[in-house]
Design an enzyme around this catalytic site. Structure first.
Site, PDB file in Angstrom:
ATOM      1  N   GLU A 428       0.827  -1.216   0.000  1.00  0.00           N
ATOM      2  CA  GLU A 428       0.000   0.000   0.000  1.00  0.00           C
ATOM      3  C   GLU A 428       0.855   1.259   0.000  1.00  0.00           C
ATOM      4  O   GLU A 428       0.620   2.192   0.776  1.00  0.00           O
ATOM      5  CB  GLU A 428      -0.957  -0.014   1.203  1.00  0.00           C
ATOM      6  CG  GLU A 428      -1.918  -1.173   1.162  1.00  0.00           C
ATOM      7  CD  GLU A 428      -2.995  -1.126   2.235  1.00  0.00           C
ATOM      8  OE1 GLU A 428      -2.987  -0.215   3.077  1.00  0.00           O
ATOM      9  OE2 GLU A 428      -3.852  -2.020   2.232  1.00  0.00           O
ATOM     10  N   GLU A 504      -3.921  -9.194   0.583  1.00  0.00           N
ATOM     11  CA  GLU A 504      -4.287  -8.939   1.985  1.00  0.00           C
ATOM     12  C   GLU A 504      -5.808  -8.958   2.043  1.00  0.00           C
ATOM     13  O   GLU A 504      -6.460  -8.250   1.273  1.00  0.00           O
ATOM     14  CB  GLU A 504      -3.714  -7.587   2.408  1.00  0.00           C
ATOM     15  CG  GLU A 504      -3.820  -7.339   3.899  1.00  0.00           C
ATOM     16  CD  GLU A 504      -3.074  -6.076   4.313  1.00  0.00           C
ATOM     17  OE1 GLU A 504      -1.915  -5.883   3.899  1.00  0.00           O
ATOM     18  OE2 GLU A 504      -3.671  -5.277   5.048  1.00  0.00           O
TER      19      GLU A 504
HETATM   20  C1  GAL Z   1      -3.939  -2.598   5.503  1.00  0.00           C
HETATM   21  C2  GAL Z   1      -2.446  -2.537   5.760  1.00  0.00           C
HETATM   22  C3  GAL Z   1      -2.057  -3.351   6.969  1.00  0.00           C
HETATM   23  C4  GAL Z   1      -2.993  -3.074   8.097  1.00  0.00           C
HETATM   24  C5  GAL Z   1      -4.397  -3.374   7.668  1.00  0.00           C
HETATM   25  C6  GAL Z   1      -5.441  -3.224   8.727  1.00  0.00           C
HETATM   26  O1  GAL Z   1      -4.381  -1.567   4.729  1.00  0.00           O
HETATM   27  O2  GAL Z   1      -1.750  -3.005   4.650  1.00  0.00           O
HETATM   28  O3  GAL Z   1      -0.747  -3.068   7.333  1.00  0.00           O
HETATM   29  O4  GAL Z   1      -2.855  -1.735   8.451  1.00  0.00           O
HETATM   30  O5  GAL Z   1      -4.728  -2.505   6.617  1.00  0.00           O
HETATM   31  O6  GAL Z   1      -6.714  -3.481   8.196  1.00  0.00           O
END
Ligand code: GAL
Length: 827
Positions: A428, A504
């Protein structure tokens, strides 16, 4: 001056072996540590006698104490859509990670040949001094780096002084980074002619059932232009010789020495068959003198990403059933511990997890080695930011000068590890939407390809509105979606690759054993007690419940699978309680809590992912004094298609999981996932609570009763239970740890799920108390005091071996309860 280290020969490590010409020593003991600046401490003659004696791996900040004011951040988290700055309490765990720390030790070194120091990771901005002279600087705390210290050594075998200054800046992290020499330091001695650190590369240009072609490239320093003879023997996991080969070559211009092997009927590496090979190479000069012996571990497996069809490992299609993890080990902090990692990996394995993303940084080598041997695929990721800042003092300060060096070290370190199947270039990163985003990403991807032509590259992307149109997502080998499960279709149709990865997913939040009523699906839901409901229906506005991701994997052949945020809870980022919500200071995202205790969600993933074992899990607990007569939904997570629920013998009806759609649906809106949980959970939403017994009976597809599970209302708290949570043999090495689960139960052994009393621990014999925690993100009890409040009736206590083998006893006691006792032994 300290006594010399007793040199510990490390034995077979990931890539190197001890031999007459080569030795590797772990510098673990006899370190002195000072928290804070120490002017002049790099000097050999500096007197550090009064400093604290420590052994490493060491994390100076994990002992706390917790405080709301420990590096409080006043920021707007733009990734989460925030436009105005607010106080982010607990964002880095409320622990005192920032500041300067110094370490000093002494070591003996042979001045003939070459001596190298290899740091597996030093947090952070490491300045390394040998005998008062600056030998190295490495800013990124997560990466491994090495330095040839031969020019700095004292002559004639005199003691050498190693001093390391570390500094963590405040506002440098989005989670708890840890502090100090939290990974191992290795002292490597070789002849002048030697294979340098990470100096081999194994390629497997042809992999099939009948044979595999293996190419071993060896860099040999000090041997440029000289005829060298290299004799390599390949061993399998059982130490049987598979092949030997001997060649003489003269290498020039930095070209490696190359050997080819054909392995008949290779034992292919996979998560289910984590079989490896070992190439032991002996390097001789023309006069027949043995100069070096170098061991390279590798595995043989093929990776294919096929448009429209997905990911194939050894020719078999599969989806990543992965989790993202941060590097901290809960109450052990960032200090790496092999046996704690094994415990984590065994829990994940039993859940059916087959892959790990090291978010958002380079892992400890111990983790990669364990993923090789226990069978997990890995996505290794270096960065959370590039040239554009997420944190005021984050990596962007170093990106221009260091990004290439950091990627080179990462790739060279782990390119022979069979577990590593993907490189990620970042998570991100705000750069994804900047005008030069494409060029920066292209450069980083090209570096990965140059250093390792065998693996594809991905990136965890969140800004899909811009990356779909600015060329960024089209260029990355594998488009990695962070969340936006409803936009996978758009990426599949609009991008050239022909597949998408859930780099993710989920970010579902829950607190172990905590259930909120009424039971509703909600985004960003906050409750007065700063806990999240374990009915597994609460997520963030940018994320979703697990069921969406299951459906994407099940229904679309072109999805490559997913990496869930997160496998384990971690220190810091207590979303949704991150703004002015102290004492919340650790995450709620974990499938498993900070105490390594599975939450209900563990069984949801297990019921879908673990195809070998059956799962039948019932929630919530059934001890609800005061809820009599109120609606108390009951969920069952099971791999069986159907079940019947009984409350005190009265049927609440049969439920069957909803069928999958007949043809792959196009899903482009969040609404397309409405009710998707009915495919993966059995939910009796109208059950009325009455104390007694919940019984669930599961049926298979033929309508046969195949399993049964009972949960009973607990009576009065009666005694403590202490049960070993892992079953690894313990080595008497002052490092191995054993996890024990503490539970308060009634006289019949039913968990008392609301009991949060204080439990005290005592360890005697050949072990010591190491740490304890309960998985409550709002609990401020110190991890290193031998006492802990229970959370939802449970906590974890961790015991560490000493250097003396033998038996030990752990005792747990709490006011008003019969105590518990457990015994163990180390060898
Ligand atoms: C994502 C990020 C992670 C964590 C997560 C929480 O956007 O890549 O590091 O912050 O959100 O939902």
């Amino acid at each position: 001056m300290n006594p010399f280290h007793s040199l510990l020969i490390a034995g077979l490590l990931c890539t190197t072996a001890a031999s007459a010409q080569r030795s590797e020593t772990l510098l673990k003991t006899h370190w002195q540590f000072h928290r804070g600046e120490a002017l002049g401490a790099e000097a050999a003659e500096y007197n550090s006698k009064a400093w604290q004696a420590v052994s490493i791996p060491h994390d100076w900040a994990i002992t706390g104490p917790f405080s709301r004011n420990n590096y409080l951040q006043r920021v707007a988290v733009t990734q989460n859509g925030e436009t105005e700055a607010s106080e982010k309490t607990g964002r880095t765990g409320g622990l005192p990670y920032a500041g300067v720390g110094w370490y000093r030790t002494t070591f003996a070194a042979d001045t003939a040949g070459r001596t190298t120091l290899l740091f597996d990771g030093a947090m952070s901005e490491a300045q390394v001094f040998v005998n008062g002279r600056k030998a190295a600087f490495w800013p990124y705390g997560y990466n491994s780096f090495f330095v040839d210290i031969t020019p700095y050594l004292n002559p004639n075998g005199q003691a050498n002084v190693l001093a390391v200054r570390l500094e963590n800046r405040p506002q440098s992290a989005r989670w708890y980074p840890g502090a100090g020499l939290y990974r191992n330091v290795r002292l490597i001695h070789t002849n002048r002619i030697h294979v340098p650190v990470w100096g081999t590369q194994v390629l497997t240009p042809h992999v099939a059932a009948d044979y595999a072609s293996v190419e071993l490239r060896l860099s040999v320093e000090g041997g440029e232009g000289m005829p060298l003879r290299i004799a390599t023997t390949i061993f399998d996991d059982n130490n049987h010789i598979v092949l030997t080969r001997e060649n003489t070559q003269t290498t020039m211009h930095g070209q490696p020495f190359v050997q080819h092997f054909t392995i008949e009927h290779p034992r292919l590496w996979s998560p289910e068959t984590p079989q490896q090979y070992r190439a032991v190479s002996r390097i001789y000069t023309a006069d027949g003198q043995l100069q070096d012996t170098y061991t390279t571990r590798f595995g043989i497996r093929s990776l294919e990403f096929v448009p429209d069809k997905g990911f194939f490992l050894n020719g078999q299609q599969r989806k990543f059933q992965g989790v993202c993890n941060h590097h901290d080990l809960g109450p052990l902090g960032a200090a790496v511990n092999r046996s704690a990692l094994i415990h984590q990996l065994r829990l994940l394995k039993d859940m059916g997890c087959d892959a790990i993303r090291t978010s958002h940084n380079m892992p400890a080598p111990e983790l990669v080695e364990l993923c090789d041997s226990l069978g997990f695929m890995m996505m290794i990721e270096p960065f959370d930011e590039w040239d554009v800042a997420k944190c005021e003092n984050g990596y962007h300060r170093f990106f221009a000068d260091w990004a290439e060096k950091d990627i080179v070290n990462m790739v060279r370190h782990y390119r022979n590890n069979p577990s590593v199947v993907l490189w990620s270039i970042g998570n991100e990163v705000p750069t994804q939407c900047s005008p030069n985003g494409y060029a920066v990403a292209r450069r980083l991807q090209d570096i990965c390809h140059r250093e390792d032509p065998t693996r594809k590259v991905t990136c965890g992307i969140d800004q899909w509105d811009c990356v779909l149109t600015n060329g960024f997502a089209a260029m990355i080998d594998i488009p990695g979606y962070n969340y936006r499960a409803h936009r996978y279709q758009e990426g599949y149709e609009g991008l050239p690759q022909g597949y998408v990865l859930g780099s993710e997913t989920a970010s579902t939040v829950s607190s172990r054993g905590v259930y909120k009523f009424p039971v509703v699906k909600a985004d960003g839901k906050m409750h007065p007690d700063k806990q999240s409901s374990s009915y597994d229906l609460e997520a963030c506005w940018w994320s979703n419940i697990p069921d969406w991701d299951f459906a994407n994997a099940d229904d679309q052949p072109w999805t490559l699978g997913q990496f869930v945020w997160t496998g384990f809870d971690y220190l810091g980022e207590p979303t949704p309680y991150d703004t002015n919500a102290w004492p919340a200071h650790s995450s709620y995202f974990g499938i498993i809590d900070l105490a390594s205790l599975p939450k209900d969600r563990y069984y949801l993933y297990r019921s879908v992912w673990n195809k070998q074992a059956s799962t039948l899990h019932v929630l919530p607990h059934w001890t609800w004094p005061g809820r009599e007569g109120q609606t108390t939904p009951v969920f069952v997570y099971t791999n069986y298609p159907e079940a019947e629920l009984f409350v005190n013998g009265k049927s609440q009806g049969h439920l069957r999981k909803a069928d999958a759609p007949k043809s792959a649906p196009r899903r482009t809106l969040p609404e397309d996932y409405k009710d998707v949980e009915k495919r993966y959970r059995l939910m009796w939403n109208d059950v009325v609570y009455e104390p007694g017994e919940l019984r669930v009976v599961a049926y298979n597809d033929r309508g046969e009763q195949v399993a049964e599970k009972v949960v009973r209302t607990a009576g009065k708290p009666h005694h403590l239970e202490l049960v070993r949570a892992d079953n690894e043999a313990l080595r008497a090495n002052a490092e191995d740890v054993a996890y024990y689960t503490v539970r308060v139960v009634d006289k019949d052994g039913n968990l008392c799920p609301a009991d949060n009393r204080l439990v005290r621990f005592k360890v005697s014999g050949n072990a010591r108390f190491k740490a304890t925690t309960n998985g409550d993100p709002t609990c401020l009890d110190a991890f290193q005091e031998p006492q802990m409040h229970l959370f939802s009736g449970m906590c974890t206590v961790i015991v560490q071996t000493t250097n003396k083998a033998g038996a030990f006893t752990l005792e747990a006691a709490a006011a008003g309860l019969q105590p518990a006792r457990a015994t163990g032994k180390s060898q």
